[in-house]
Structures are given as C-alpha cells and as structure tokens.
Design a protein around this motif. Structure first.
Motif, short mmCIF file in Angstrom:
data_model
loop_
_atom_site.label_atom_id
_atom_site.label_comp_id
_atom_site.label_asym_id
_atom_site.label_seq_id
_atom_site.Cartn_x
_atom_site.Cartn_y
_atom_site.Cartn_z
N PHE A 15 33.57 -24.36 -9.64
CA PHE A 15 34.10 -23.41 -8.66
C PHE A 15 33.90 -23.88 -7.22
O PHE A 15 34.04 -23.09 -6.29
N PHE A 16 33.60 -25.17 -7.05
CA PHE A 16 33.60 -25.72 -5.70
C PHE A 16 35.01 -25.65 -5.12
O PHE A 16 36.01 -25.78 -5.84
N VAL B 122 39.38 -21.18 -15.86
CA VAL B 122 38.58 -21.64 -14.73
C VAL B 122 39.13 -22.97 -14.23
O VAL B 122 39.83 -23.68 -14.95
N PRO B 123 38.81 -23.33 -12.99
CA PRO B 123 39.29 -24.61 -12.46
C PRO B 123 38.73 -25.79 -13.25
O PRO B 123 37.58 -25.76 -13.69
N ASN B 124 39.55 -26.79 -13.43
CA ASN B 124 39.10 -28.06 -13.99
C ASN B 124 38.79 -28.95 -12.80
O ASN B 124 39.67 -29.61 -12.26
N TYR B 125 37.53 -28.91 -12.38
CA TYR B 125 37.17 -29.55 -11.12
C TYR B 125 36.79 -31.01 -11.32
O TYR B 125 35.95 -31.34 -12.16
N SER B 126 37.39 -31.87 -10.53
CA SER B 126 37.10 -33.30 -10.58
C SER B 126 36.15 -33.66 -9.45
O SER B 126 36.51 -33.57 -8.27
N ARG B 127 34.93 -34.06 -9.79
CA ARG B 127 33.98 -34.48 -8.76
C ARG B 127 34.39 -35.84 -8.17
O ARG B 127 34.01 -36.16 -7.05
N LYS C 191 38.25 -32.00 -6.02
CA LYS C 191 39.24 -30.93 -6.00
C LYS C 191 39.54 -30.50 -7.44
O LYS C 191 39.23 -31.21 -8.39
N ALA C 192 40.13 -29.30 -7.55
CA ALA C 192 40.56 -28.82 -8.86
C ALA C 192 41.82 -29.58 -9.27
O ALA C 192 42.74 -29.75 -8.47
N VAL C 193 41.85 -30.04 -10.51
CA VAL C 193 43.00 -30.81 -11.00
C VAL C 193 43.66 -30.06 -12.16
O VAL C 193 44.08 -30.66 -13.14
#
Length: 204
Positions: free
Chosen positions: A50-51, A92-97, A101-103
């Motif tokens: 959730f960043f 939920v977002p699939n967040y890429s560190r 960003k959310a991808v």
C-alpha cells in the motif's frame, strides 16, 4: 459471490487477524513466511503493498521519504483489512519495489488466520481496531541499521541516520505501547516463530 458463499460456510467466526509490527529488519516477513508454511489456513496482507507510487511520496533532503505515514495509502489499506475481516476477498495493489509503484492488482483471500504485517501496523487506530492479537518486534537501533544494510547493501547511510531511525523513534517505536505481546527480535528466527506460534494458538 460463489467464493464468499463458500468461505462463509466454512468459517464459524470471522477471520482472526494477527497484527505484526516493528522496525525495519526486525524479521516480520520472515515470521509471516514461517507461519504460512507451518500453520493451516493462513493468508497475509502486507502494508508494503500500500505504498504510494514514488512520484506521490514526499521527499526529505535528497531522499524519497518512505518512512512516514503519508507514504502509505491508509484508506485503501483499511478497507482491504475490513473486507478480509468480514470474510470477503480484497483486491489490493500489486506493488513493485523494483519500480516503486503499483503494477496492477492482486486478490487476497480471507483465511482462518490473517497476518497483517508492516512497520506501521499499529500506528493507525482504525487498523488497530480490526486486529485480534498484536505482536511488536522489538529491535535495538544498531541492529536495525545492521540488518537493513545486510538486506539492502546499496542503501545510503545518510538515509538510515536521517530518515529511518528518526522515523522509527517517532512513528514506530511508540506504537509498541499498543501491542498485546512484545517479541524480542534479537532471538533466532526459529525461536521467534516458536514463540509467536504459541501466542497465536493460545489466543485464537
């Protein structure tokens, strides 16, 4: 609809949410992976998903300020936790560190035990109200720095000393007061997992 009907039929009560908080490097993710591999019916909701996208995160000096509450999408996180608490799935977002960003999105399904983990899990009262038992991983500052460098060798020391540690003091460590159990994160991962498993089994 069919999935939620099925889940309602197998749960005698709402999913049991285990909140896991603590500073960077304390071993929260390691514990979650251990619990998912040893206990049945366990799902996980990560604060890290959730960043905000990097362009939305405030900056401090020369760094993106990831360690403050406003770096997270709290409303979206809390809604997902509410849905799971009520036995519903959550998108939920699939967040890429890697890309910061959310991808896209991913689906988290409710389970008998829901792990809710992240550095600020106990920061927001709205989230605390959804948690059935809370664990705070306590780790001294020198170990926070050491473990962060081990995990992320390219991290700038300035970030650790000017952002990570001050923010841990301001936002994370005070939330220890809301925890049901304080976990000594300097113990071995195996001992920590054993202690936490015992707490969960006694509480659920």
């Amino acid at each position: 609809l069919l999935y939620n009907t099925y889940m309602n039929s197998i749960f005698a009560k709402k999913p049991f949410i285990v909140g896991i908080a603590g500073p960077s490097g304390a071993g929260k993710s390691v514990l979650c992976k251990a619990l998912q591999s040893t206990l049945p019916n366990v799902s996980r909701l990560k604060l890290d998903d959730f960043f905000k996208n990097i362009e939305e995160v405030p900056r401090y000096m020369n760094w993106v300020h990831w360690d403050i509450p406003s770096s997270l999408n709290w409303d979206q996180l809390i809604q997902a936790a509410k849905d799971l608490k009520n036995g519903k799935h959550a998108m939920v977002p699939n967040y890429s560190r890697k890309e910061n960003k959310a991808v896209g999105e991913k689906c988290v399904f409710p389970s008998q035990i829901m792990l809710l983990d992240g550095f600020m899990t106990l920061y927001d009262a709205r989230l605390r109200d959804l948690i059935d038992v809370s664990l705070f991983f306590d780790l001294p500052e020198d170990q926070q720095i050491k473990r962060r460098i081990q995990r992320q060798p390219d991290v700038e020391e300035g970030y650790l000393h000017h952002i990570m540690i001050p923010c841990a003091r301001k936002y994370i460590m005070p939330s220890k007061n809301y925890a049901d159990h304080i976990i000594d994160a300097e113990k071995s991962p195996e001992k920590v997992a054993q202690d936490c498993t015992t707490i969960i089994k006694k509480t659920i």
